[in-house]
Design a protein around this motif. Structure first.
Motif, PDB file in Angstrom:
ATOM      1  N   LEU A   1       4.406   0.286   3.398  1.00 19.93           N
ATOM      2  CA  LEU A   1       5.267   1.384   2.503  1.00 19.93           C
ATOM      3  C   LEU A   1       4.440   0.717   1.200  1.00 19.93           C
ATOM      4  O   LEU A   1       4.479   1.995   0.338  1.00 19.93           O
ATOM      5  CB  LEU A   1       6.378   2.119   2.458  1.00 19.93           C
ATOM      6  N   TYR A   2       5.056   0.015   0.966  1.00 15.62           N
ATOM      7  CA  TYR A   2       4.451  -1.106  -1.058  1.00 15.62           C
ATOM      8  C   TYR A   2       3.164  -0.767  -1.294  1.00 15.62           C
ATOM      9  O   TYR A   2       3.306  -0.056  -2.652  1.00 15.62           O
ATOM     10  CB  TYR A   2       5.731  -2.157  -1.043  1.00 15.62           C
ATOM     11  N   ASP A   3       2.522  -1.289  -0.343  1.00 20.28           N
ATOM     12  CA  ASP A   3       1.245  -1.339  -0.921  1.00 20.28           C
ATOM     13  C   ASP A   3       0.600  -0.496  -1.034  1.00 20.28           C
ATOM     14  O   ASP A   3       0.052   0.440  -2.063  1.00 20.28           O
ATOM     15  CB  ASP A   3       0.676  -1.976   0.729  1.00 20.28           C
ATOM     16  N   ALA A   4       0.864   0.725  -0.400  1.00 14.74           N
ATOM     17  CA  ALA A   4       0.132   2.306  -0.635  1.00 14.74           C
ATOM     18  C   ALA A   4       1.126   2.896  -1.583  1.00 14.74           C
ATOM     19  O   ALA A   4       0.333   3.217  -2.512  1.00 14.74           O
ATOM     20  CB  ALA A   4       0.464   3.296   1.697  1.00 14.74           C
ATOM     21  N   PHE A   5       1.700   2.858  -2.079  1.00 16.49           N
ATOM     22  CA  PHE A   5       2.637   3.055  -3.299  1.00 16.49           C
ATOM     23  C   PHE A   5       1.979   2.328  -4.728  1.00 16.49           C
ATOM     24  O   PHE A   5       1.568   3.261  -5.464  1.00 16.49           O
ATOM     25  CB  PHE A   5       4.176   2.519  -3.629  1.00 16.49           C
ATOM     26  N   LEU A   6       1.764   1.068  -4.085  1.00 16.58           N
ATOM     27  CA  LEU A   6       1.216   0.182  -5.772  1.00 16.58           C
ATOM     28  C   LEU A   6      -0.186   0.707  -5.814  1.00 16.58           C
ATOM     29  O   LEU A   6      -0.883   1.431  -6.792  1.00 16.58           O
ATOM     30  CB  LEU A   6       1.264  -1.062  -5.440  1.00 16.58           C
TER      31      LEU A   6
ATOM     32  N   ASN B   1      -1.286   3.718  -4.827  1.00 17.69           N
ATOM     33  CA  ASN B   1      -1.015   5.436  -5.591  1.00 17.69           C
ATOM     34  C   ASN B   1      -0.843   4.875  -7.049  1.00 17.69           C
ATOM     35  O   ASN B   1      -1.590   5.684  -7.808  1.00 17.69           O
ATOM     36  CB  ASN B   1      -0.292   6.113  -4.743  1.00 17.69           C
ATOM     37  N   ILE B   2      -0.110   4.500  -7.747  1.00 19.67           N
ATOM     38  CA  ILE B   2       0.381   3.850  -9.031  1.00 19.67           C
ATOM     39  C   ILE B   2      -1.015   3.453  -9.239  1.00 19.67           C
ATOM     40  O   ILE B   2      -1.388   3.612 -10.595  1.00 19.67           O
ATOM     41  CB  ILE B   2       0.792   2.309  -8.886  1.00 19.67           C
TER      42      ILE B   2
ATOM     43  N   GLY C   1       9.401  -1.638  -6.802  1.00 23.21           N
ATOM     44  CA  GLY C   1       8.607  -0.312  -6.124  1.00 23.21           C
ATOM     45  C   GLY C   1       9.231   0.301  -7.373  1.00 23.21           C
ATOM     46  O   GLY C   1       7.949   0.713  -8.746  1.00 23.21           O
ATOM     47  N   VAL C   2      10.221   0.576  -7.434  1.00 18.17           N
ATOM     48  CA  VAL C   2      10.441   1.393  -8.788  1.00 18.17           C
ATOM     49  C   VAL C   2       9.802   1.398  -9.857  1.00 18.17           C
ATOM     50  O   VAL C   2       9.435   1.821 -10.938  1.00 18.17           O
ATOM     51  CB  VAL C   2      12.161   2.752  -8.401  1.00 18.17           C
TER      52      VAL C   2
ATOM     53  N   GLY D   1       6.800   1.228 -10.629  1.00 20.37           N
ATOM     54  CA  GLY D   1       6.311   2.549 -10.812  1.00 20.37           C
ATOM     55  C   GLY D   1       7.051   3.333 -12.977  1.00 20.37           C
ATOM     56  O   GLY D   1       6.099   3.936 -13.389  1.00 20.37           O
TER      57      GLY D   1
END
Length: 357
Positions: A15-20, A22-23, A157-158, A161
């Motif tokens: 999930l962290y990888d997917a978030f990164l 998207n960033i 992650g936050v 972001g």
């Protein structure tokens, strides 16, 4: 039972990888000029497949994102550092973050058996007690480790972001208010230590703020995180570093509550009414203890013309979950019996008596 905890860690990192990812895409879409730095080359076959320049841009963004995500998690942070000149390795839990991502690799590739690669990467960032772990040992994921994994990945992650947001859109005031909302939600959900970690980053790491008001909100919420975690001394130290005498009455009310000067707090309620309505007294974690005092109840009655009523939201626990599961199982059993399919479905989720215990 051995695999599931490990898979939780793997899922968290995914999930962290997917978030990164998207960033990274957001960086290029917000600052398309950065695509000029790309060294990607196109073949004739690639070019003829594009219907427009926009399609070509999407292709480059996708390829750039894939390149970064294929790198190690430490190298990913280095890539962001080169883009923004910000060192993400200053995060206090950077070494734990790297250990989590390396352990995730063990769970995926070696079923948790320690490799030389894992030892080497952990040594580079100074992971505590790594010398006690030997090549060939098998690592697991305890409940405590899973909780720490959640907290560390949430934190990193936050923070990533918000750093990217504040660097790309320097004049966008929404970034500060969004970050405060994230911290406030942590307070509401009882994650006080994680909230304090995030608020430490804001008060000590941000060089500027959208407004003076949001800066003071960060400080109050950091003090509140300490207070709710039982660290009243730490709470007072944070508050006493600021001069609140000329601040808005809303902040003076908050300081009085945190100092447990409930008589003073009650005297501020009328002046603060335009900023703090009756719903706020129910919702804000700041008033958790204050709303149980006689001083509060009397003043609330006078201001709003009604007695204060508050029902603590029910907390989910294992008994609630098991009760729901048993009800659901019994419903299915009844349905199966009525339709003569009980034997085919074979309901035996767990023994009711054991579950009740």
């Amino acid at each position: 039972m051995r695999l599931y905890p490990c898979n939780i860690v793997v899922s968290f990192v995914s999930l962290y990888d997917a978030f990164l990812g998207n960033i990274i895409k957001a960086i290029y879409k917000t600052c398309p000029e950065k695509l000029k730095e790309s060294k990607k080359e196109f073949t004739i076959n690639d070019i003829i497949l594009f219907d427009s320049i926009e399609d070509a841009k999407e292709f480059v963004i996708e390829k750039e994102s894939e390149t970064v995500l294929r790198a190690s998690h430490g190298e990913q942070l280095d890539w962001l550092k080169n883009k923004f000149g910000t060192t993400f390795k200053d995060f206090p839990n950077y070494n734990k973050f790297i250990e989590i991502t390396e352990r995730r690799n063990l769970f995926v590739h070696t079923n948790g058996v320690v490799s030389r690669q894992y030892i080497s990467e952990c040594n580079k960032v100074g992971v505590k007690d790594i010398s006690k772990i030997k090549v060939g040992e098998k690592l697991i994921a305890t409940p405590q480790y899973i909780l720490e994994c959640y907290n560390i990945l949430f934190e990193v992650g936050v923070k990533l972001g918000i750093i990217v947001w504040r660097n790309i859109l320097k004049k966008d005031k929404d970034a500060d208010y969004y970050y405060n909302t994230v911290c406030y939600d942590l307070l509401k959900s009882g994650k006080y230590n994680l909230a304090k970690t995030m608020l430490d980053f804001a008060t000590n790491g941000f060089k500027s703020f959208a407004t003076e008001e949001i800066r003071r909100i960060y400080i109050i919420n950091k003090a509140l995180a300490c207070y709710l975690a039982g660290d009243k001394k730490g709470c007072n130290l944070i508050i006493d570093k600021e001069d609140w005498s000329a601040s808005a009455v809303m902040f003076q009310l908050a300081v009085a509550v945190l100092k447990e000067d409930y008589k003073l707090a009650a005297s501020k309620m009328e002046s603060a009414k335009s900023d703090v309505d009756n719903a706020a007294y129910c919702e804000w974690p700041l008033f958790k203890d204050f709303r149980n005092t006689d001083e509060f109840k009397v003043e609330y009655q006078r201001l709003f013309g009604q007695g204060f009523e508050y029902t603590e939201p029910p907390k989910e626990n294992i008994k609630n979950v098991l009760s729901f599961a048993m009800d659901f199982q019994n419903m299915l059993k009844d349905y199966a019996k009525k339709n003569n399919i009980e034997n085919e479905l074979g309901f035996n989720l767990f023994d009711n008596e054991l579950a009740t215990d």
